[in-house]
Design a protein around this motif. Structure first.
Motif, short mmCIF file in Angstrom:
data_model
loop_
_atom_site.label_atom_id
_atom_site.label_comp_id
_atom_site.label_asym_id
_atom_site.label_seq_id
_atom_site.Cartn_x
_atom_site.Cartn_y
_atom_site.Cartn_z
N ALA A 148 15.53 47.64 87.03
CA ALA A 148 15.15 48.78 87.87
C ALA A 148 15.35 50.11 87.17
N LEU A 149 16.35 50.17 86.25
CA LEU A 149 16.70 51.45 85.63
C LEU A 149 16.51 51.45 84.11
N ASP A 150 15.98 50.34 83.59
CA ASP A 150 15.63 50.26 82.16
C ASP A 150 16.79 50.59 81.23
N ARG A 151 17.95 50.00 81.53
CA ARG A 151 19.10 50.17 80.65
C ARG A 151 19.26 48.91 79.78
N PRO A 152 19.64 49.07 78.52
CA PRO A 152 19.80 47.91 77.63
C PRO A 152 21.10 47.16 77.91
N VAL A 153 21.13 46.49 79.05
CA VAL A 153 22.28 45.69 79.47
C VAL A 153 21.80 44.24 79.59
N PHE A 154 22.46 43.33 78.91
CA PHE A 154 22.00 41.95 78.93
C PHE A 154 22.55 41.22 80.15
N VAL A 155 21.67 40.56 80.89
CA VAL A 155 22.05 39.84 82.10
C VAL A 155 22.48 38.42 81.74
N ILE A 156 23.64 38.03 82.22
CA ILE A 156 24.16 36.68 82.01
C ILE A 156 24.09 35.93 83.34
N ASP A 157 23.58 34.73 83.31
CA ASP A 157 23.59 33.89 84.51
C ASP A 157 23.95 32.47 84.12
#
Length: 225
Positions: free
Chosen positions: A143-152
């Motif tokens: 939604a905010l285009d931040r370079p944060v990697f999502v872990i699931d």
């Protein structure tokens, strides 16, 4: 602080895995949404359910004219819960949506949040009732285009089976490992996470479908039962 030294994959190993996933599944162009706010709502609704159920819940909100921060806050708990019923855990998720919308409204909306640094915004999201690291990072990335990697759970499963992680690392350790090893590229992070999800749905399931897996030659099958 997370022990980031417990997960220190090389850039080459993660890029090679990404390229194999991309060759197998093609571009995903995830997240499917018409607006950043729809991404925010989807990030909450997708907790503990399949995306097809989220789509039905979002369609219900759209059909009722309730897919906005203002409309969600104006609705009663009962009405909101009923609209998102297809997503499951609808009473819990209704409370979480209202808490998140109250936070957004108090901060001036997504547009205002877009001006904050990630180091400020991420802890603020995590302080909202019901917003854990995965949901917060979904919002930050998609939604905010931040370079944060999502872990699931899919990411953890794939890493373990390919011998890149032990499976005991916590969320922040895995996230930090990806973000250190890869360039801070929003498009890459979005596509990588989407490809992992697609691969997990098609082949790398809890009971893996190795015969249908395009990555089987590179997979050590560590931890597969």
């Amino acid at each position: 602080m997370p022990k980031t030294e417990d997960f220190a994959p090389s850039s080459g190993a993660l890029i090679a895995l990404y390229e194999r996933l991309r060759a197998a599944h093609g571009a995903q162009d995830w997240w499917p949404a018409d607006s950043p706010f729809e991404v925010v709502v989807g990030a909450v609704l997708t907790q503990n359910t399949a995306w097809t159920n989220v789509e039905r819940a979002i369609a219900g909100l759209k059909g009722a004219g309730m897919l906005s921060c203002e409309a969600i806050l104006a609705a009663s708990h009962e009405e909101l819960a009923e609209r998102i019923r297809p997503a499951g855990y609808f009473n819990v998720k209704a409370r979480r949506l209202r808490s998140l919308c109250a936070f957004l409204a108090g901060e001036g909306g997504l547009e205002a949040l877009a001006g904050l640094p990630t180091t400020t915004l991420r802890p603020a999201l995590l302080a909202v009732n019901g917003i854990g690291p995965e949901t917060a990072d979904d919002i930050l990335l998609y939604a905010l285009d931040r370079p944060v990697f999502v872990i699931d759970a899919y990411t953890r499963r794939l890493l373990v089976r390919h011998g890149l992680a032990k499976g005991t690392e916590d969320y922040e350790t895995l996230r930090a490992g990806f973000e250190r090893a890869l360039p801070a590229d929003v498009a890459l992070f979005k596509e990588y996470h989407a490809l992992i999800v697609e691969h997990a749905k098609q082949a790398c399931r809890r009971r893996p479908r190795c015969d249908d897996c395009a990555l089987v030659e590179a997979c050590g099958r560590v931890g597969v039962t």
